[in-house]
Design a protein around this motif. Structure first.
Motif, mmCIF file in Angstrom:
data_model
loop_
_atom_site.group_PDB
_atom_site.id
_atom_site.type_symbol
_atom_site.label_atom_id
_atom_site.label_comp_id
_atom_site.label_asym_id
_atom_site.label_seq_id
_atom_site.Cartn_x
_atom_site.Cartn_y
_atom_site.Cartn_z
ATOM 1 N N ILE A 1 1.918 -15.607 8.819
ATOM 2 C CA ILE A 1 1.249 -14.309 8.642
ATOM 3 C C ILE A 1 1.589 -13.365 9.799
ATOM 4 O O ILE A 1 1.938 -12.197 9.588
ATOM 5 C CB ILE A 1 -0.277 -14.506 8.501
ATOM 6 N N ALA B 1 3.964 -9.940 9.599
ATOM 7 C CA ALA B 1 3.321 -8.665 9.893
ATOM 8 C C ALA B 1 3.852 -8.002 11.164
ATOM 9 O O ALA B 1 3.871 -6.770 11.259
ATOM 10 C CB ALA B 1 1.809 -8.856 10.005
ATOM 11 N N ALA C 1 4.440 -9.433 4.199
ATOM 12 C CA ALA C 1 3.136 -9.610 4.846
ATOM 13 C C ALA C 1 2.060 -9.973 3.824
ATOM 14 O O ALA C 1 1.252 -10.882 4.059
ATOM 15 C CB ALA C 1 2.751 -8.349 5.615
ATOM 16 N N SER D 1 2.782 -13.493 2.511
ATOM 17 C CA SER D 1 2.457 -14.452 3.573
ATOM 18 C C SER D 1 0.950 -14.622 3.705
ATOM 19 O O SER D 1 0.462 -15.739 3.908
ATOM 20 C CB SER D 1 3.045 -13.981 4.900
ATOM 21 N N LEU D 2 0.227 -13.530 3.594
ATOM 22 C CA LEU D 2 -1.235 -13.597 3.680
ATOM 23 C C LEU D 2 -1.818 -14.404 2.524
ATOM 24 O O LEU D 2 -2.669 -15.276 2.732
ATOM 25 C CB LEU D 2 -1.825 -12.184 3.705
ATOM 26 N N GLY E 1 -0.666 -18.078 3.040
ATOM 27 C CA GLY E 1 -1.304 -18.642 4.231
ATOM 28 C C GLY E 1 -2.784 -18.896 4.043
ATOM 29 O O GLY E 1 -3.290 -19.978 4.383
#
Length: 166
Positions: A31, A35, A132, A135-136, A139
């Protein structure tokens, strides 16, 4: 034949700690790397390598857990824990795939414009935002799954095993 015992102890009891630490750590690193380009530059190849170790640890741990399940008394809590545990592999695979893609995109962008990476790390803003967000999602999903599995495992191991009264 898998890794069943380590020094006479069920391997699952020991390996589970690797998963509980590495999967959330990988999720956090992913994350932050997606980002923040400055974090990605520092992690570099360590990000997909960490995700690969996390991915490898999951089937080793679930295999050892299935061996342990066959060697303990049948219990609905243990079965529930085992079913939840089987659901972590897709999340670990997604962490690896996304971590590798994020690393590759930043690496490719850095090789295209090494002199002036700028604050974006050389990656276009829409791609950075998509990475991002993905990934968020991956994650947080992996972290939540690890929590759910751990909670069910603790309940299975400790229910009726202690008294809360002094």
């Amino acid at each position: 034949m898998g890794l069943d015992l380590i020094n006479g102890l069920p391997a699952h009891v020991l390996l589970v700690h690797v998963v509980v630490v590495l999967v959330p750590l990988t999720a956090l690193a992913l994350i932050l790397s997606a980002a923040l380009p400055s974090v990605m530059r520092r992690f570099g190849l360590a990000l997909p390598a960490l995700a690969l170790v996390s991915l490898i640890s999951v089937p080793l741990t679930t295999d050892a857990g299935e061996w342990l399940e066959r060697h303990v008394a049948g219990d609905p809590l243990v079965r529930a824990h085992t079913e939840l545990g089987d659901g972590l592999l897709p999340w670990a695979l997604a962490l690896f795939v996304v971590a590798t893609a994020v690393w590759w995109c930043y690496r490719r962008a850095a090789h295209r414009a090494p002199a002036a990476p700028g604050p974006s790390g050389g990656v276009a803003l829409p791609l950075r935002l998509a990475a991002a967000v993905l990934s968020l999602v991956v994650g947080v999903g992996a972290g939540v799954q690890v929590y759910r599995i751990g909670d069910s495992g603790a309940r299975a191991a400790w229910h009726d095993s202690f008294s809360a009264k002094g």
